[in-house]
Design a protein around this motif. Structure first.
Motif, PDB file in Angstrom:
ATOM      1  N   SER A 132     -30.845  79.164  71.514  1.00 24.86           N
ATOM      2  CA  SER A 132     -31.716  79.385  72.675  1.00 24.86           C
ATOM      3  C   SER A 132     -32.818  80.372  72.306  1.00 24.86           C
ATOM      4  N   GLU A 133     -33.935  80.252  73.000  1.00 26.81           N
ATOM      5  CA  GLU A 133     -35.021  81.216  72.817  1.00 26.81           C
ATOM      6  C   GLU A 133     -34.648  82.565  73.449  1.00 26.81           C
ATOM      7  N   VAL A 134     -35.435  83.580  73.132  1.00 30.98           N
ATOM      8  CA  VAL A 134     -35.224  84.918  73.701  1.00 30.98           C
ATOM      9  C   VAL A 134     -35.589  84.906  75.184  1.00 30.98           C
ATOM     10  N   VAL A 135     -34.749  85.556  75.995  1.00 32.62           N
ATOM     11  CA  VAL A 135     -35.081  85.662  77.420  1.00 32.62           C
ATOM     12  C   VAL A 135     -36.376  86.457  77.556  1.00 32.62           C
ATOM     13  N   SER A 143     -33.058  92.403  85.359  1.00 30.39           N
ATOM     14  CA  SER A 143     -33.402  91.003  85.597  1.00 30.39           C
ATOM     15  C   SER A 143     -34.270  90.512  84.452  1.00 30.39           C
ATOM     16  N   TRP A 144     -34.355  89.186  84.324  1.00 32.20           N
ATOM     17  CA  TRP A 144     -35.140  88.581  83.254  1.00 32.20           C
ATOM     18  C   TRP A 144     -35.579  87.189  83.681  1.00 32.20           C
ATOM     19  N   THR A 145     -36.417  86.582  82.871  1.00 39.48           N
ATOM     20  CA  THR A 145     -36.910  85.231  83.141  1.00 39.48           C
ATOM     21  C   THR A 145     -36.256  84.258  82.176  1.00 39.48           C
ATOM     22  N   LYS A 146     -35.918  83.082  82.679  1.00 34.48           N
ATOM     23  CA  LYS A 146     -35.300  82.031  81.863  1.00 34.48           C
ATOM     24  C   LYS A 146     -36.178  81.718  80.649  1.00 34.48           C
TER      25      LYS A 146
END
Length: 243
Positions: free
Chosen positions: A134-137, A153-156
């Protein structure tokens, strides 16, 4: 090599895989010498299946495969892969291939087939499935801080991810949402928080971690002395942010 038969069929054995053989058949009369014109046919034997198909490197958009050369001969190898929707293929002559332009966090099924010199006679298929990393959040940030908790919090990330691994000090938790409230922390302590997107459910195909560092808030006690002859202490509990 040759053999004689009385039926109109024969099984020629002990041949080498992936080799082109020319066969001739001649009808012979009762004197064992008078014979017909020759019927001729050429055919490759089936190559052996490749051995030890493995993944040697996994990235977000590529997977490197290698395998062991099978016994016998072959002209090339046909490598095919699919994510269940799109099918792709390429041919190689070496026992390795770097499959590129893949989508992060997706499970791909790879097949490798040895193909003979006629470009059609092929071996049994060797199969392997593997997730890309998976890519980095994105945009990992601290939303709220108290004396005993830090809310992040973070972005998909681009591509797919099965869940997220949130880590701090010696603790780790898996979550499906793009946020998490870390509790039971110590006041006034700096915490390093790592969030990693994981592709599959095996905890193995992890992307690169995103990191944020933040202090929890401090408890500060202030004491006041009243100078009117009656001495006592007044305690005030205040929350302040650490620098």
């Amino acid at each position: 090599m040759n053999k004689t038969v009385t039926e109109t069929k024969v099984n020629v054995t002990e041949l080498t895989p992936g080799v082109n053989y020319t066969f001739t058949v001649t009808a012979v009369a009762g004197d064992n010498s008078t014979q017909s014109d020759v019927a001729t046919l050429s055919q490759y034997t089936k190559p052996e299946k490749v051995n030890d198909l493995t993944v040697s490197e996994i990235r977000t958009s590529s997977i490197f495969l290698n395998w062991t050369e099978p016994q016998g001969q072959r002209s090339f190898y046909r490598v095919e892969w699919t994510d269940g929707t799109i099918n792709m293929n390429k041919t190689v002559t070496e026992t390795k291939v770097n499959v590129t332009e893949l989508t992060p966090g997706v499970n791909y099924t790879f097949t490798v087939t040895a193909v003979a010199g006629d470009n059609s006679t092929q071996s049994d298929v060797a199969t392997l499935s593997q997730y890309t990393k998976s890519e980095v959040v994105m945009s990992l940030s601290v939303v709220n801080v108290t004396t005993s908790s830090i809310f992040v919090s973070w972005t998909k990330p681009v591509g797919n991810s099965f869940f997220y691994k949130v880590q701090w000090t010696n603790f780790s938790v898996n979550v499906n949402e793009t946020f998490y409230n870390i509790i039971n922390l110590t006041a006034g302590v700096q915490y390093e928080i790592n969030v990693t997107a994981v592709a599959g459910d095996d905890n193995y195909t992890e992307g690169q971690s995103a990191t944020v560092t933040n202090y929890t808030m401090l408890y500060v006690t202030q004491a006041f002395k009243v100078a009117d002859g009656c001495h006592y202490l007044s305690l005030f509990l205040l929350e302040v942010s650490s620098c």
